[in-house]
Structures are given as structure tokens and as C-alpha cells.
Enzyme design. Structure first.
Site, short mmCIF file in Angstrom:
data_model
loop_
_atom_site.label_atom_id
_atom_site.label_comp_id
_atom_site.label_asym_id
_atom_site.label_seq_id
_atom_site.Cartn_x
_atom_site.Cartn_y
_atom_site.Cartn_z
N ASP A 118 0.85 -1.19 0.00
CA ASP A 118 0.00 0.00 0.00
C ASP A 118 0.88 1.24 0.00
O ASP A 118 1.82 1.35 0.80
CB ASP A 118 -0.91 0.00 1.24
CG ASP A 118 -2.03 1.02 1.13
OD1 ASP A 118 -2.39 1.40 -0.01
OD2 ASP A 118 -2.54 1.45 2.18
N HIS A 125 -3.52 13.98 1.11
CA HIS A 125 -3.72 13.03 2.22
C HIS A 125 -2.49 13.02 3.14
O HIS A 125 -2.63 13.08 4.37
CB HIS A 125 -3.98 11.62 1.68
CG HIS A 125 -4.02 10.57 2.74
ND1 HIS A 125 -5.06 10.48 3.66
CD2 HIS A 125 -3.16 9.56 3.06
CE1 HIS A 125 -4.83 9.46 4.48
NE2 HIS A 125 -3.69 8.89 4.15
N GLU A 191 -10.16 3.95 4.03
CA GLU A 191 -9.30 4.69 3.12
C GLU A 191 -9.78 4.35 1.71
O GLU A 191 -9.71 3.20 1.28
CB GLU A 191 -7.82 4.34 3.33
CG GLU A 191 -7.32 4.82 4.68
CD GLU A 191 -5.82 4.82 4.84
OE1 GLU A 191 -5.13 4.05 4.14
OE2 GLU A 191 -5.31 5.60 5.68
N GLU A 193 -9.30 3.98 -1.94
CA GLU A 193 -8.09 3.80 -2.74
C GLU A 193 -8.43 3.09 -4.04
O GLU A 193 -9.54 2.58 -4.23
CB GLU A 193 -7.06 2.96 -1.97
CG GLU A 193 -6.76 3.51 -0.57
CD GLU A 193 -5.49 2.96 0.04
OE1 GLU A 193 -4.68 2.35 -0.69
OE2 GLU A 193 -5.30 3.15 1.26
N ASP A 225 -8.97 0.37 2.27
CA ASP A 225 -7.94 0.00 3.25
C ASP A 225 -8.45 0.39 4.63
O ASP A 225 -8.12 1.44 5.17
CB ASP A 225 -6.64 0.73 2.89
CG ASP A 225 -5.54 0.51 3.92
OD1 ASP A 225 -5.58 -0.53 4.61
OD2 ASP A 225 -4.66 1.38 4.04
N ARG A 229 -7.41 3.84 13.53
CA ARG A 229 -6.49 4.98 13.74
C ARG A 229 -5.87 4.99 15.12
O ARG A 229 -4.73 5.47 15.28
CB ARG A 229 -7.24 6.30 13.52
CG ARG A 229 -7.86 6.44 12.15
CD ARG A 229 -6.80 6.41 11.07
NE ARG A 229 -7.39 6.57 9.75
CZ ARG A 229 -6.74 6.33 8.62
NH1 ARG A 229 -5.48 5.92 8.65
NH2 ARG A 229 -7.34 6.50 7.46
N GLN A 232 -3.16 2.43 15.03
CA GLN A 232 -2.13 2.90 14.11
C GLN A 232 -1.26 3.98 14.76
O GLN A 232 -0.03 3.95 14.67
CB GLN A 232 -2.80 3.45 12.85
CG GLN A 232 -1.83 3.95 11.79
CD GLN A 232 -2.56 4.61 10.61
OE1 GLN A 232 -3.80 4.62 10.56
NE2 GLN A 232 -1.81 5.15 9.68
N LYS A 245 -3.89 -1.90 10.28
CA LYS A 245 -4.29 -2.04 8.88
C LYS A 245 -4.55 -3.49 8.48
O LYS A 245 -5.28 -3.74 7.52
CB LYS A 245 -3.15 -1.53 7.97
CG LYS A 245 -2.75 -0.09 8.20
CD LYS A 245 -3.67 0.81 7.42
CE LYS A 245 -3.11 2.22 7.37
NZ LYS A 245 -3.96 3.08 6.54
N THR A 249 -8.63 -5.75 4.18
CA THR A 249 -8.58 -4.82 3.05
C THR A 249 -9.60 -5.36 2.05
O THR A 249 -9.51 -6.51 1.64
CB THR A 249 -7.19 -4.82 2.39
OG1 THR A 249 -6.20 -4.52 3.39
CG2 THR A 249 -7.12 -3.78 1.28
N GLU A 350 -9.49 12.42 8.01
CA GLU A 350 -9.38 13.77 7.44
C GLU A 350 -10.72 14.50 7.45
O GLU A 350 -10.78 15.70 7.74
CB GLU A 350 -8.85 13.69 6.02
CG GLU A 350 -7.45 13.14 5.92
CD GLU A 350 -7.17 12.66 4.51
OE1 GLU A 350 -6.71 13.47 3.70
OE2 GLU A 350 -7.43 11.48 4.21
MN MN Z 1 -3.93 2.94 2.84
#
Ligand code: MN
Length: 399
Positions: A118, A125, A191, A193, A225, A229, A232, A245, A249, A350
Site C-alpha cells: 500500500d 492526504h 481509506e 483507494e 484500506d 487509527r 495505528q 491495517k 482490506t 481527514e
Molecule cells: Mn492505505
């Protein structure tokens, strides 16, 4: 483009200029390769066998890997053949009995994923995350504009769209807390993606140049993804993402062949400084793919893939510049797609600015029961638009 005799597909997001591949099954039958046209799935194997195609066996497999391993020339000739089947009226009697409503089949993970990487290719971002996670430091770390930052993810937990996502539990520690605690993530996120699937392998010790991207990459998938948080933020220093993570996925059922996206290539927004030659040579370009993020039935964001700083070909070149080999089924993803505007951000981290600015519905991070759906469209060769595979998943409580 020649018109299709599949009337319901004509002018749709799955017209014959799209033709994504997937793996499907019908009750009591083994999974095998299908091609989507309109709201139908073409069961390719019996047609390929009837027409005595050299590679007809690849359509009887439970993943796209054998087809992808055939390489670019075969991908091209199969696409030409499929287009002929669906546009030439004289093929109709042969093909029509093998068109099945997509609603009547089960769709599966389309690819046996080899390695999964990834990236972190969106300037917006990376800047937003830097500001949220490291408010007292430079938002971008010194390497970011020189190389596509990435990490190796967990291939074994790549799941098909529609698979429930169990809220992960783990260790977390907020800056205000004295010691870490263990429990279900309280900051579960998405996420938005795009994923790129490798068909043609490369030899250990060799490099894949930017210009050779289309020789290796078979197609694109939608990709979420999922990210915890709180896990993480505590674990990621100094070796990067890990358990925050690796629990899941999600990827789309449909793999859009690179050839279907010929009209979607656009110039990159611009790279300053000019990257080293192995990343700059070969005219890397971006893709004009529009993304839509829906959570709990509400569209919360529309990130533009065209805003990405690093191109897919640059990510592939960087991933192999040390001589690391590619295998059929390798998957690499773009990183969160975020545009410059607030309503273009591709993660709740975000959108809620670290949980401090709730969305219109009061949400900060994901709740149990939330369903997240990512949708993607791009310009098609015929001047209309095509849909890439959507990816959806519902959060279920921690065990
Ligand atoms: Mn990602």
C-alpha cells in the site's frame, strides 16, 4: 465503437468498452471466470471451449491468476475476441445462452493475492495526516516528494467486496494517557483507494521501468484500506503500519482491464522537485477516475484520483527498483485518495480532522452496522463513462 447486441448494456456504465473480469459461481457449481456486460455476467468458459480458444482453460479457474499470467498479448487478443462476441450479431446464438443476470450469481474474490503493498501517493492526504498526527512538525517528511512512500500489507486478509469487517481490537494509547490499554478500536476508519493487480511477473534482481507498466499490470480494483487509527497512531513509529491495517482490506469483485482505461490517462498535477530518473523517465501519467464514498447511505466525499502526486507506473517502478520481483497476483494500492477540498477527502480521519470536526450527521469514525461503499467511474473509449468495480463492506462488532 461497434454497438453491442446486448441491448441493456448499450450506453450503460458496463457497455462493451468496459468488460471487467471477475469470478462467479452458480448454485452447486464451481467458481469460474466471468465478464460483466450491463447487468449480466458472460460465462466465458463454454463459449471459449466451443470456439476452441488456445487458452480456454483459464476461464474454468477459480481466480483470474492463470488468465493474468498469460501476459499482455493474450489480454489484448482476448479483449478483441470478447468485443467481437458481444458486437457481432452472428455470434448472438452462441453467446446469449451464457449470459446470466449478475443478481443470480455469487461473486468471489477475483484474484489470488500474492503480495500486497500500500502506497501513500496523495499529497493532500499525506499533508493532512501529517498535520493531524504530528501537529508540531513539518506535515510532509523529507522523503515524501522524492519517492512514493509505501509499506507491505497483509495479502491473506484481502477480502472480496461484501465481506463483513469485524471491528479490530488492539493496543492503543492516546497522548494524554499514561499507559496503553487493550480493547476494540474506537477510531475505525476507511481509506478510499485504487488497487493495481499485476499479471506478468518479473525476475528477481531486475527492475520494471515506468514505461513498462502496461506490460505488467493487468487491471484495477476498487479498494478500501480499513484502518484503526487509534491502533495505528500508537504502533506506527518507527516501522510503519501494522495491526492497525492488517485486519482487512476489501477489493471489488470486478477487475477493470487497463485497456478499458485508455481514455482516462491524464497528466500528473506536477512534481517538484523532479524525481530521480528511474521515476521520471517514461512519461508517467495519472488517471482521471472519479471516486464516491458512501457511508450509511450518505455520500460523504468525492475524491478525484487525478489529483494524486505519484503515478501508478512510478509506484511500480519504485517497488521493483531494488530488484524485488513481481508475481502474478501482486496487488499494490494507491494510498488514500484525497483532493484539495474538504469534501474530497478519502478518509474519516481527514473528514473529521482527527475526530474534532464531526460530519453533518454527527459522525466522526465508523459505528458498528455502518455500511461503506466506494464507487469509481472513468471516461470510456466511446466518449461516455464506465464504472470500475465498487467495493462495499459492513462493520460488525468486535468479538
Ligand atoms: Mn492505505
Amino acid at each position: 465503437m461497434t454497438d453491442t447486441w446486448v441491448e441493456e448494456a448499450a450506453g450503460s456504465l458496463f457497455d462493451v468498452d468496459n468488460l471487467p473480469y471477475g469470478v462467479f459461481s452458480r448454485a452447486g457449481e464451481e467458481p469460474r471466470v466471468g465478464v460483466r456486460v450491463g447487468d449480466l455476467v458472460l460465462d466465458v468458459a463454454p463459449v471459449a471451449a466451443a470456439e476452441m480458444l488456445d487458452v480456454h482453460h483459464v476461464f474454468q479457474e477459480p481466480s483470474l491468476n492463470p488468465l493474468m499470467a498469460e501476459g499482455r498479448q493474450v489480454w489484448g487478443s482476448l479483449r478483441t475476441w470478447l468485443t467481437g462476441l458481444l458486437t457481432d450479431e452472428t455470434e448472438r446464438d452462441l453467446v446469449e445462452p451464457h449470459l446470466v443476470p449478475v443478481a443470480d450469481v455469487t461473486l468471489h474474490l477475483p484474484v489470488e493475492v500474492a503480495d500486497y503493498v500500500d502506497f501513500y501517493a496523495s499529497l493532500e492526504h499525506a499533508t493532512n495526516v501529517g498535520r493531524i498526527f504530528r501537529p508540531d512538525a513539518e506535515a510532509l517528511l523529507p522523503n515524501w516528494r522524492h519517492l512514493p512512500v509505501g509499506y507491505h500489507g497483509r495479502a491473506g486478509t484481502v477480502v472480496a467486496s461484501g465481506t463483513d469487517v469485524v471491528r479490530p481490537a488492539g493496543q492503543r494509547k492516546a497522548p494524554s494517557e499514561d499507559a496503553p490499554t487493550y480493547g476494540p478500536s474506537q477510531r475505525l476508519d476507511i481509506e478510499a483507494e485504487l488497487g493495481f493487480v499485476v499479471g506478468t511477473p518479473s525476475a528477481l534482481g531486475s527492475r520494471v521501468a515506468v514505461a513498462d507498466f502496461a506490460d505488467h499490470v493487468f487491471g484495477l480494483v476498487g479498494l478500501n484500506d480499513w484502518s484503526a487509527r487509534d491502533l495505528q497512531a500508537w504502533e506506527y513509529v518507527p516501522l510503519g503500519p501494522f495491526l492497525g491495517k492488517s485486519f482487512a482490506t476489501s477489493v471489488s469483485h470486478w477487475v477493470t482491464p487497463l485497456e478499458a482505461l485508455a481514455a482516462a490517462w491524464v497528466d500528473l498535477p506536477g512534481q517538484d522537485p523532479t524525481p530521480l530518473p528511474y521515476l521520471a523517465d517514461g512519461s508517467p501519467r495519472g488517471l482521471d477516475i472519479a471516486v464516491e464514498v458512501e457511508i450509511g447511505g450518505q455520500v460523504v466525499s468525492r475524491p478525484p484520483y487525478s489529483s494524486m502526486y505519484w503515478s501508478p507506473a512510478q509506484m511500480l517502478a519504485h517497488m521493483t527498483v531494488n530488484g524485488a520481483s513481481l508475481r502474478t497476483g501482486d496487488l499494490f494500492a494507491s494510498g488514500t485518495i484525497s483532493g484539495a477540498e474538504r469534501e474530497q477527502r478519502g478518509s474519516l480521519l481527514e473528514l473529521s480532522w482527527g475526530g474534532r470536526e464531526p460530519l453533518a450527521d454527527g459522525r466522526t469514525f465508523l459505528e458498528d452496522g455502518d455500511t461503506v461503499t466506494l464507487r469509481y467511474t472513468a471516461p470510456s473509449a466511446s466518449g461516455g463513462r464506465l464504472a470500475l468495480g465498487e467495493v462495499t463492506g459492513t462493520v460488525v462488532p468486535a468479538v
